[in-house]
Write a protein that holds these residues in place. Structure first.
Motif, PDB file in Angstrom:
ATOM      1  N   GLY A  60      51.725  40.247  54.699  1.00 55.58           N
ATOM      2  CA  GLY A  60      51.661  38.803  54.500  1.00 55.58           C
ATOM      3  C   GLY A  60      50.238  38.307  54.361  1.00 55.58           C
ATOM      4  O   GLY A  60      49.949  37.431  53.535  1.00 55.58           O
ATOM      5  N   GLN A  61      49.327  38.894  55.147  1.00 52.22           N
ATOM      6  CA  GLN A  61      47.917  38.499  55.051  1.00 52.22           C
ATOM      7  C   GLN A  61      47.341  38.862  53.689  1.00 52.22           C
ATOM      8  O   GLN A  61      46.566  38.097  53.109  1.00 52.22           O
ATOM      9  N   LEU A  62      47.721  40.025  53.176  1.00 54.14           N
ATOM     10  CA  LEU A  62      47.234  40.423  51.856  1.00 54.14           C
ATOM     11  C   LEU A  62      47.843  39.548  50.764  1.00 54.14           C
ATOM     12  O   LEU A  62      47.176  39.191  49.791  1.00 54.14           O
ATOM     13  N   LEU A  63      49.127  39.189  50.920  1.00 57.04           N
ATOM     14  CA  LEU A  63      49.766  38.315  49.932  1.00 57.04           C
ATOM     15  C   LEU A  63      49.122  36.927  49.928  1.00 57.04           C
ATOM     16  O   LEU A  63      49.109  36.248  48.904  1.00 57.04           O
ATOM     17  N   SER A  64      48.585  36.516  51.077  1.00 56.66           N
ATOM     18  CA  SER A  64      47.929  35.205  51.131  1.00 56.66           C
ATOM     19  C   SER A  64      46.650  35.177  50.313  1.00 56.66           C
ATOM     20  O   SER A  64      46.090  34.100  50.082  1.00 56.66           O
ATOM     21  N   THR A  65      46.190  36.335  49.866  1.00 53.75           N
ATOM     22  CA  THR A  65      45.006  36.400  49.008  1.00 53.75           C
ATOM     23  C   THR A  65      45.378  36.447  47.530  1.00 53.75           C
ATOM     24  O   THR A  65      44.510  36.672  46.696  1.00 53.75           O
ATOM     25  N   ARG A 306      34.879  43.004  45.857  1.00 52.27           N
ATOM     26  CA  ARG A 306      33.789  43.363  44.942  1.00 52.27           C
ATOM     27  C   ARG A 306      33.932  42.563  43.655  1.00 52.27           C
ATOM     28  O   ARG A 306      35.046  42.337  43.161  1.00 52.27           O
ATOM     29  N   LEU A 307      32.794  42.158  43.107  1.00 45.26           N
ATOM     30  CA  LEU A 307      32.744  41.441  41.830  1.00 45.26           C
ATOM     31  C   LEU A 307      31.683  42.095  40.958  1.00 45.26           C
ATOM     32  O   LEU A 307      30.540  42.261  41.396  1.00 45.26           O
ATOM     33  N   ASP A 308      32.065  42.468  39.732  1.00 41.32           N
ATOM     34  CA  ASP A 308      31.101  43.060  38.826  1.00 41.32           C
ATOM     35  C   ASP A 308      30.227  41.960  38.216  1.00 41.32           C
ATOM     36  O   ASP A 308      30.579  40.769  38.272  1.00 41.32           O
ATOM     37  N   PRO A 309      29.068  42.300  37.637  1.00 40.91           N
ATOM     38  CA  PRO A 309      28.143  41.279  37.109  1.00 40.91           C
ATOM     39  C   PRO A 309      28.787  40.338  36.087  1.00 40.91           C
ATOM     40  O   PRO A 309      28.501  39.133  36.086  1.00 40.91           O
ATOM     41  N   ARG A 310      29.646  40.872  35.227  1.00 42.03           N
ATOM     42  CA  ARG A 310      30.295  40.005  34.223  1.00 42.03           C
ATOM     43  C   ARG A 310      31.177  38.965  34.911  1.00 42.03           C
ATOM     44  O   ARG A 310      31.148  37.779  34.546  1.00 42.03           O
ATOM     45  N   THR A 311      31.967  39.390  35.899  1.00 42.72           N
ATOM     46  CA  THR A 311      32.831  38.460  36.622  1.00 42.72           C
ATOM     47  C   THR A 311      32.001  37.432  37.376  1.00 42.72           C
ATOM     48  O   THR A 311      32.341  36.243  37.424  1.00 42.72           O
ATOM     49  N   GLN A 312      30.895  37.866  37.975  1.00 42.25           N
ATOM     50  CA  GLN A 312      30.013  36.934  38.677  1.00 42.25           C
ATOM     51  C   GLN A 312      29.514  35.843  37.734  1.00 42.25           C
ATOM     52  O   GLN A 312      29.489  34.660  38.084  1.00 42.25           O
ATOM     53  N   ARG A 387      47.635  37.075  33.883  1.00 36.79           N
ATOM     54  CA  ARG A 387      47.426  37.930  35.051  1.00 36.79           C
ATOM     55  C   ARG A 387      45.929  38.150  35.259  1.00 36.79           C
ATOM     56  O   ARG A 387      45.251  38.700  34.399  1.00 36.79           O
ATOM     57  N   LEU A 388      45.438  37.683  36.398  1.00 38.74           N
ATOM     58  CA  LEU A 388      44.025  37.823  36.730  1.00 38.74           C
ATOM     59  C   LEU A 388      43.824  39.020  37.654  1.00 38.74           C
ATOM     60  O   LEU A 388      44.749  39.439  38.348  1.00 38.74           O
ATOM     61  N   PRO A 389      42.620  39.578  37.685  1.00 37.44           N
ATOM     62  CA  PRO A 389      42.350  40.701  38.593  1.00 37.44           C
ATOM     63  C   PRO A 389      42.619  40.312  40.040  1.00 37.44           C
ATOM     64  O   PRO A 389      42.445  39.149  40.436  1.00 37.44           O
ATOM     65  N   SER A 390      43.033  41.286  40.855  1.00 35.84           N
ATOM     66  CA  SER A 390      43.390  40.996  42.243  1.00 35.84           C
ATOM     67  C   SER A 390      42.202  40.491  43.047  1.00 35.84           C
ATOM     68  O   SER A 390      42.384  39.762  44.030  1.00 35.84           O
ATOM     69  N   ASN A 391      40.979  40.849  42.648  1.00 37.33           N
ATOM     70  CA  ASN A 391      39.827  40.376  43.427  1.00 37.33           C
ATOM     71  C   ASN A 391      39.615  38.870  43.291  1.00 37.33           C
ATOM     72  O   ASN A 391      38.883  38.278  44.073  1.00 37.33           O
ATOM     73  N   MET A 392      40.281  38.243  42.311  1.00 36.30           N
ATOM     74  CA  MET A 392      40.196  36.783  42.210  1.00 36.30           C
ATOM     75  C   MET A 392      40.880  36.118  43.399  1.00 36.30           C
ATOM     76  O   MET A 392      40.460  35.061  43.869  1.00 36.30           O
TER      77      MET A 392
END
Length: 547
Positions: A60-65, A306-312, A387-392
């Motif tokens: 549930g905590q992971l789904l909240s992200t 983690r965020l890559d330079p392009r995403t940043q 669909r966006l990357p999970s790190n979003m």
């Protein structure tokens, strides 16, 4: 099948579903038809996860992200899940510690407090003193938790296989999400990974142009004693952030100190997000400590992003687009973030962003909840099946937790006053880099190279145009279906002409037939023409394209 491999656990889960009234999962686990998933209400889902036990609380905590998967109501409810369970008796914890140590317990520690200071689903923490007098925190893995996690992972993957058969499961790639969760859960069983994350975060925050690194603390790891099931780190003496009493702190004005600490927090996390690309992804009040010497500590690096330079760079531009309430730019940046190949109606996406941002046109910047806007941006993407990357999700959750804690700690917080100088500096870094002189020289070299090559390239292009040797390589998408349709139409037209020719030939021969052989040939031609015509009619009807 997973249902036969985990029968006892399956029975427990079915009882929880029945008790909470979630009929969809009851049908799914008992082999019923896998219709479209029907989630229970947010409150019921939270109760189900709590009843299912620690592993599902972690789920549930992971789904909240993941606001790209769930609506705001679910995200808000699941964000309140606390990873707190009854502690394991000291007698069992002591066995785990002894197995992880190279020396005896007495040779390693002078004292250990058997009463834990915190207990979670994966581990619990005890305070201890090393033989050399240093105070440390012992994070000990709960006995048998690896077996429980293995069973629950098998169930989760099995359920994901069933849901993946539905349109919902295919659209949101449920199997890959389940795989992502199981990997994250298995990784939490290895405390050496968390120790490595802690060291990396401390190194990153040891230098900064935005804040004084001596004011932020990340615990040092004792690598000699740390193993997969035992994490030994420096003890930090303080209290949870929101419990800090600033009135008794060396005579400093509490309001001034609150503002200083709030500014420090924003700068620490903005550096992690937009410069380092490696960030503490769970800054809830329990993981932010106010130390007795006035410094701020970050605890528990088990969840990082983690965020890559392009995403940043895209996210930095998104900040500016949100401040400017620029719906068109938000849509363009969302598509740049997307990792989905599904077609998107750009005009609809822009209209959705325009409706969303229009709510904030007459609202003062000081009253805007920025993290809420980030969640709404991700939900607009979800509604448009982007669909966006999970790190979003981790990025949005980190900002939401940070802003929530900061506003509770300092009710006078002005979010945009805090981030405005940081955004300005981020754009300056993107334009000029860390070394403006070096960036200027590199740009000058690129301009020089372009100025030298351009005349030659233009001359070559003009030469090819005048000599008629210029070729264009065009790649047009979506033409394969058109080509197949035209091929089918041409084939049927050819068959129609052939059938007509056979019939006409048979008719001519039949009217002028003077011998038995010619009559027989006429009959054969009529038969062949009839068979081909019948086949042509049947194939046309079966194609469904008669109209």
């Amino acid at each position: 099948m997973f249902l036969t491999q985990t029968v006892p656990r399956q029975r427990e889960i079915l009882e929880v579903f029945l008790r909470n009234g979630w009929d969809y999962m009851r049908r799914l686990l008992t082999g019923g038809k896998a219709d479209e998933p029907q989630l229970p209400t947010p409150a019921v889902l939270k109760n189900i996860l709590i009843d299912l036990g620690p592993v599902y609380v972690k789920l549930g905590q992971l789904l909240s992200t993941r606001p790209d998967l769930l609506s705001a109501a679910y995200i808000e409810e699941l964000s309140t899940l606390q990873d707190e369970v009854p502690p394991v008796p000291w007698s069992e914890v002591e066995v785990v510690i002894r197995k992880q140590l190279k020396l005896s317990l007495a040779e390693t520690f002078s004292t250990i407090n058997p009463i834990p200071v915190a207990a979670g689903s994966i581990a619990q923490t005890h305070r201890a003193t090393l033989a050399d007098g240093r105070e440390v925190a012992l994070k000990v893995q709960r006995p048998g938790i690896d077996i429980t996690i293995a069973q629950d992972i098998a169930l989760i993957q099995g359920i994901a296989d069933l849901v993946a058969r539905t349109e919902f499961g295919q659209t949101y790639e449920i199997k890959s999400i389940a795989e992502e969760f199981t990997k994250a859960l298995e990784a939490e069983l290895d405390f050496t990974r968390e120790a490595g994350f802690t060291d990396q975060l401390r190194r990153n925050l040891s230098k900064s142009r935005w804040f004084d690194p001596t004011q932020i603390v990340v615990a040092e790891i004792n690598w000699e004693l740390t193993t997969e099931k035992l994490l030994v780190m420096e003890w930090l003496d303080g209290v949870p952030f929101l419990s800090a009493d600033l009135n008794n702190n060396n005579g400093k004005d509490p309001d001034v100190e609150r503002k200083e600490i709030t500014t420090l927090l924003f700068r620490v996390f903005f550096q992690q997000l937009y410069i380092d690309g490696f960030f503490h992804a769970d800054p809830h009040p329990g993981n932010l400590f106010y130390l007795k010497d006035g410094r701020v500590a970050l605890l528990d690096c088990g969840m990082v992003g983690r965020l890559d330079p392009r995403t940043q760079q895209i996210l930095t531009e998104m900040l500016l687009a949100i401040v400017d309430l620029d719906a068109q730019r938000c849509a363009q940046l969302t598509l740049q973030l997307s990792d989905s190949a599904q077609p998107v109606i750009l005009s609809r996406l822009e209209n959705d962003y325009d409706r969303m941002l229009r709510k904030y046109h007459n609202v003062s910047l000081t009253q805007i909840n920025f993290s809420q806007i980030i969640y709404e941006v991700l939900q607009v993407a979800r509604n448009n099946k982007i669909r966006l990357p999970s790190n979003m999700g981790l990025y949005a959750k980190t900002l939401a937790n940070l802003e929530g804690v900061a506003r509770t700690f300092n009710p006078e917080l002005n979010f945009f006053d805090e981030v405005k100088p940081l955004i300005t500096d981020l754009f300056r870094r993107q334009l000029l880099g860390d070394n403006p002189v070096r960036s200027l020289l590199r740009t000058a070299l690129d301009i020089k190279s372009l100025s030298l090559q351009s005349p030659r390239q233009i001359e070559l292009l003009l030469d090819r145009v005048t000599s008629e040797t210029l070729q264009w390589n065009l790649s047009l998408r979506g033409l394969d279906g058109v080509r197949r349709t035209m091929d089918d139409a041409a084939n049927r037209l050819s068959f129609s002409i052939l059938v007509g020719s056979l019939i006409m030939g048979a008719a001519i021969i039949s009217t002028r037939a003077q011998t038995t052989q010619l009559s027989f040939l006429s009959t054969i031609l009529f038969a062949v023409a009839s068979l081909l015509g019948l086949w042509l009619i049947i194939s046309t009807l079966r194609s469904g394209r008669l109209r």
